[in-house]
Scaffold this motif. Sequence first.
Motif, PDB file in Angstrom:
ATOM      1  N   ARG A 180       0.800  -1.223   0.000  1.00 20.22           N
ATOM      2  CA  ARG A 180       0.000   0.000   0.000  1.00 20.22           C
ATOM      3  C   ARG A 180       0.832   1.271   0.000  1.00 20.22           C
ATOM      4  NH1 ARG A 180      -3.721  -3.162   4.279  1.00 20.22           N
ATOM      5  NH2 ARG A 180      -1.708  -4.206   4.470  1.00 20.22           N
ATOM      6  N   PHE A 181       2.157   1.097   0.147  1.00 20.31           N
ATOM      7  CA  PHE A 181       3.025   2.272   0.151  1.00 20.31           C
ATOM      8  C   PHE A 181       4.386   1.890  -0.413  1.00 20.31           C
ATOM      9  CE2 PHE A 181       6.404   4.784   2.171  1.00 20.31           C
ATOM     10  CZ  PHE A 181       5.993   6.073   1.863  1.00 20.31           C
ATOM     11  N   SER A 182       4.961   2.775  -1.171  1.00 20.89           N
ATOM     12  CA  SER A 182       6.346   2.577  -1.604  1.00 20.89           C
ATOM     13  C   SER A 182       6.986   3.948  -1.779  1.00 20.89           C
ATOM     14  CB  SER A 182       6.417   1.792  -2.920  1.00 20.89           C
ATOM     15  OG  SER A 182       5.727   2.477  -3.933  1.00 20.89           O
ATOM     16  N   VAL A 183       8.266   4.030  -1.435  1.00 21.61           N
ATOM     17  CA  VAL A 183       8.952   5.319  -1.544  1.00 21.61           C
ATOM     18  C   VAL A 183       9.136   5.669  -3.011  1.00 21.61           C
ATOM     19  CG1 VAL A 183      10.164   5.190   0.667  1.00 21.61           C
ATOM     20  CG2 VAL A 183      11.199   4.160  -1.338  1.00 21.61           C
ATOM     21  N   LYS A 184       9.054   6.961  -3.300  1.00 22.31           N
ATOM     22  CA  LYS A 184       9.206   7.409  -4.688  1.00 22.31           C
ATOM     23  C   LYS A 184      10.642   7.192  -5.149  1.00 22.31           C
ATOM     24  CE  LYS A 184       5.615  10.915  -4.264  1.00 22.31           C
ATOM     25  NZ  LYS A 184       5.353  12.333  -4.028  1.00 22.31           N
ATOM     26  N   ASP A 185      10.760   6.778  -6.403  1.00 22.87           N
ATOM     27  CA  ASP A 185      12.083   6.567  -6.981  1.00 22.87           C
ATOM     28  C   ASP A 185      12.753   7.926  -7.186  1.00 22.87           C
ATOM     29  OD1 ASP A 185      14.109   4.997  -7.859  1.00 22.87           O
ATOM     30  OD2 ASP A 185      13.440   4.970  -9.943  1.00 22.87           O
ATOM     31  N   ILE A 186      13.963   8.064  -6.695  1.00 14.16           N
ATOM     32  CA  ILE A 186      14.693   9.331  -6.773  1.00 14.16           C
ATOM     33  C   ILE A 186      16.051   9.060  -7.410  1.00 14.16           C
ATOM     34  CG2 ILE A 186      15.724  11.206  -5.397  1.00 14.16           C
ATOM     35  CD1 ILE A 186      13.569  10.559  -3.259  1.00 14.16           C
ATOM     36  N   GLU A 187      16.532  10.018  -8.159  1.00 16.67           N
ATOM     37  CA  GLU A 187      17.847   9.866  -8.790  1.00 16.67           C
ATOM     38  C   GLU A 187      18.912   9.597  -7.726  1.00 16.67           C
ATOM     39  OE1 GLU A 187      20.902  12.483 -11.563  1.00 16.67           O
ATOM     40  OE2 GLU A 187      18.839  13.164 -11.312  1.00 16.67           O
ATOM     41  N   ARG A 188      19.727   8.589  -7.980  1.00 14.14           N
ATOM     42  CA  ARG A 188      20.710   8.166  -6.984  1.00 14.14           C
ATOM     43  C   ARG A 188      21.855   9.176  -6.879  1.00 14.14           C
ATOM     44  NH1 ARG A 188      19.851   2.604  -5.806  1.00 14.14           N
ATOM     45  NH2 ARG A 188      21.528   2.757  -4.294  1.00 14.14           N
ATOM     46  N   THR A 189      22.375   9.332  -5.664  1.00 13.45           N
ATOM     47  CA  THR A 189      23.505  10.229  -5.420  1.00 13.45           C
ATOM     48  C   THR A 189      24.693   9.423  -4.902  1.00 13.45           C
ATOM     49  OG1 THR A 189      22.753  10.653  -3.155  1.00 13.45           O
ATOM     50  CG2 THR A 189      22.031  12.194  -4.863  1.00 13.45           C
ATOM     51  N   LYS A 190      25.875   9.982  -5.052  1.00  8.54           N
ATOM     52  CA  LYS A 190      27.092   9.328  -4.570  1.00  8.54           C
ATOM     53  C   LYS A 190      27.562  10.012  -3.293  1.00  8.54           C
ATOM     54  CE  LYS A 190      28.622   7.712  -9.081  1.00  8.54           C
ATOM     55  NZ  LYS A 190      29.645   7.802 -10.135  1.00  8.54           N
ATOM     56  N   PRO A 191      28.340   9.303  -2.472  1.00 13.05           N
ATOM     57  CA  PRO A 191      28.866   9.927  -1.251  1.00 13.05           C
ATOM     58  C   PRO A 191      29.642  11.205  -1.564  1.00 13.05           C
ATOM     59  CG  PRO A 191      29.253   7.569  -1.224  1.00 13.05           C
ATOM     60  CD  PRO A 191      28.723   7.888  -2.577  1.00 13.05           C
ATOM     61  N   LEU A 192      29.462  12.201  -0.698  1.00 12.69           N
ATOM     62  CA  LEU A 192      30.154  13.473  -0.880  1.00 12.69           C
ATOM     63  C   LEU A 192      31.545  13.403  -0.261  1.00 12.69           C
ATOM     64  CD1 LEU A 192      27.228  15.894   0.106  1.00 12.69           C
ATOM     65  CD2 LEU A 192      27.862  15.122  -2.189  1.00 12.69           C
ATOM     66  N   LEU A 193      32.407  14.284  -0.725  1.00 13.86           N
ATOM     67  CA  LEU A 193      33.743  14.378  -0.139  1.00 13.86           C
ATOM     68  C   LEU A 193      33.604  14.995   1.254  1.00 13.86           C
ATOM     69  CD1 LEU A 193      36.755  13.913  -0.863  1.00 13.86           C
ATOM     70  CD2 LEU A 193      36.846  16.335  -1.509  1.00 13.86           C
ATOM     71  N   LEU A 194      34.139  14.319   2.254  1.00 10.59           N
ATOM     72  CA  LEU A 194      33.971  14.769   3.639  1.00 10.59           C
ATOM     73  C   LEU A 194      35.010  15.809   4.028  1.00 10.59           C
ATOM     74  CD1 LEU A 194      33.315  11.342   5.430  1.00 10.59           C
ATOM     75  CD2 LEU A 194      31.621  12.987   4.650  1.00 10.59           C
ATOM     76  N   THR A 195      34.622  16.693   4.958  1.00 14.51           N
ATOM     77  CA  THR A 195      35.597  17.609   5.557  1.00 14.51           C
ATOM     78  C   THR A 195      36.437  16.812   6.549  1.00 14.51           C
ATOM     79  OG1 THR A 195      34.166  18.198   7.409  1.00 14.51           O
ATOM     80  CG2 THR A 195      33.958  19.522   5.398  1.00 14.51           C
ATOM     81  N   GLU A 196      37.475  17.449   7.037  1.00 13.44           N
ATOM     82  CA  GLU A 196      38.350  16.772   8.006  1.00 13.44           C
ATOM     83  C   GLU A 196      37.567  16.369   9.261  1.00 13.44           C
ATOM     84  OE1 GLU A 196      42.356  18.015  10.342  1.00 13.44           O
ATOM     85  OE2 GLU A 196      42.229  18.749   8.264  1.00 13.44           O
ATOM     86  N   GLU A 197      36.685  17.280   9.739  1.00 10.19           N
ATOM     87  CA  GLU A 197      35.889  16.980  10.946  1.00 10.19           C
ATOM     88  C   GLU A 197      34.931  15.820  10.685  1.00 10.19           C
ATOM     89  OE1 GLU A 197      35.405  21.019  13.606  1.00 10.19           O
ATOM     90  OE2 GLU A 197      33.989  20.731  11.960  1.00 10.19           O
ATOM     91  N   GLN A 198      34.249  15.855   9.531  1.00  5.76           N
ATOM     92  CA  GLN A 198      33.312  14.776   9.196  1.00  5.76           C
ATOM     93  C   GLN A 198      34.037  13.432   9.094  1.00  5.76           C
ATOM     94  OE1 GLN A 198      31.786  16.652   5.584  1.00  5.76           O
ATOM     95  NE2 GLN A 198      29.708  16.408   6.366  1.00  5.76           N
TER      96      GLN A 198
END
Length: 732
Positions: A180-198
């Motif tokens: 009865r429910f399914s999440v909408k298909d969304i364009e896939r993203t790739k991991p972002l470049l992290l900051t030093e703190e992240q």
Amino acid sequence: MFAEVVVDIKSSNTDRVYTYRIPEGMNVKIGMRVSVPFNNRFIEGYVISITDKASYSVDKIKDIHRILDSYSIFDEKMIELAKWMKEYYKCYFSEALQTIMPVGIKQGEKKVKVVKINIDEIPFQLSKRAPKQYEILQYLKNRSPIRLSELVKVLNIDYGVIRSLQKKGYIEIYEEEVLRFSVKDIERTKPLLLTEEQQRAVEEVKSSILTGTFDKYLLFGVTGSGKTEVYLQLIDEAIKIGKSAIVLVPEISLTPQTIERFVSRFGNRVAVIHSGLSPGERFDEWRKVKNGLVDVVVGVRNAVFAPFNNIGLIIIDEEHETTYKQSDLRPKYNAKEVAEKRCEIEKAVLVMASATPSLETYYKANKGEYKLIRLTKRINVSMPQIEVVNMSEELASGNTSIFSRKLFSYIKENLKRKEQTILFLNRRGYSSFVSCRDCGYVPKCPNCDISLTYHFEDKKLVCHYCGYEETMKETCPKCGSKRIRYLGIGTERVENDIKKFFPNARVLRMDVDTTRKKGSHEKIFYDFRNGKADILIGTQMISKGFDIPNVTLVGVILADITLNLPDFRSSERTFQLLTQVAGRAGRGEKPGRVVIQTYEDDHYSIVTAKQQNYVKFYNEEIKYREIFRYPPFSHLMNIVISGEEEEEVKNTAANTYLTCQKLINKLQNKSYNKILGPAPAPISKINNRYRWQVILKSEDRNILTEIAEEIQKMKYSKDIRIAVDIDPLNIM
């Protein structure tokens, strides 16, 4: 074989485990729902263990009547969690189990009839002998399988024709489950470049996930510091080693953007659990988790019970929010505490995150109970410029508008530059109350001890506690005067004034009144994000989670609403709300600015919010907490006594106080203990029920749980209700 069963009866007399015989051939498993005989009727029960030995005479043991589901609802770890909840929150075992149980389970799966063609070649002779049958088979040739209802509707056919084809074996009809429910298909993203703190944050938590160590972290990061990307990369690490993750958000208004971020990274391996879904939809999402079809659950408070059997990580976003505590129903659990216990049981990692952690959490982090990780910088953008305007000075200089001259001019500039504005006021409606200028009469709710709020759009006076409403009258019902004034302001009034001053501005409002319909949160959010409105006005729903690059101005219409509540947490709530809503500005390339309007510009909550300095606020607030022995220096218990007869409520409250006093003396504990009350509750009447309260403070939570148990066992008259809440987040 015998089953140990908890029966679904909410009474202290039946709050124990009962033994039933498992009939020959009945495949009963731990965690199943069953129907059992009890006092000459059949009731629902939950199997918590199976044994080959009975604890008493076998001839007195009754048989299980039948199994209610073909699968187990609880595994042994979830049963252990329910046992802990029963003891920790002093509720009945059945209440704890039902809290864990999925909403919508009694409705079951949704199934539809499906038609499938069973032959490769369609007999040509049918075209003359049975043209309708021939037409159906031709249609099915390229469209099989298809829902039976759709086939009947498209071809406008009779079910008799379908049955004829079925008898001949040309088609097969079977049932198929429909989600009865399914999440909408969304364009896939790739991991972002992290900051030093992240990167440091990810590496530290990752080590606990990989070693399967139960660890607790506080991720203390300023607004816009990239906490969500840290969550995403941590979840990815958990999935790589076959583990799953739960992400809790405080309210539905946060889920559209949060779901989008997670689905764009993990696709259809994400399930969603929140109250905006129907019971059937929530049950379908629960079953997706149960059947191992997803790795990640995103949801509100009760998503903490998602039935993963390989949890690696639980993340609690905006951990300071009070919505993680269930205050209206038993058990009055806190999802943060439940998540911590679940992580302990499952050897998983808990990450709590906030730009404005609760005082209790930050206090524990300073003591070393949680590992503290800091993110001190925004990603590629600077913090917004914050200005505080004293509204008393505005009034003295002749400005009677709800907007200061500074905020008004900034809104005007933003509209010219086609940049977006958020206006925040934590009170819905048009006016907080209505008053007669001549006699002072204020319309009050006949059921509650509270003034009625005026809603301009409906021309109605509404009680926000019991829902009572009446039509607004043009004259005073007491003296007949037409000199009616509207005092206090709400989001509806802000919207009205904005449209009056800026008639060309496109305006949206997000509060309880505008988000009653299913999907309304998502619609308002996406409309604003997609630039279909210039100004968004709202309550605390808009104070967090909204990451919209074109929002460059945030205006806080009146910061004092939460500051003057009769609650020891009012200063903390004010600081958190102001800091969070200010964090919505300047999250893109354009710089942000914030205007905070207040009558108390020298209050430390306002001053430190302007400085965006949590540590300074904490150091000030913690002094007051220690002096008055409020959390984190003690635990609280709020006992609310309610009933329709005021005198009876008052007497019961006095007896409750005496009972608490006797129990504290009997326990002879050397820790700090104090009883406040009995006294009328801050809102002394709701829905025609008078309310008194007794508040206990103790350094030892065990003392409060023992007292809670005794209070709940006491006999009261039928009309009296006793609500006991240990570690309440609201004492109103």
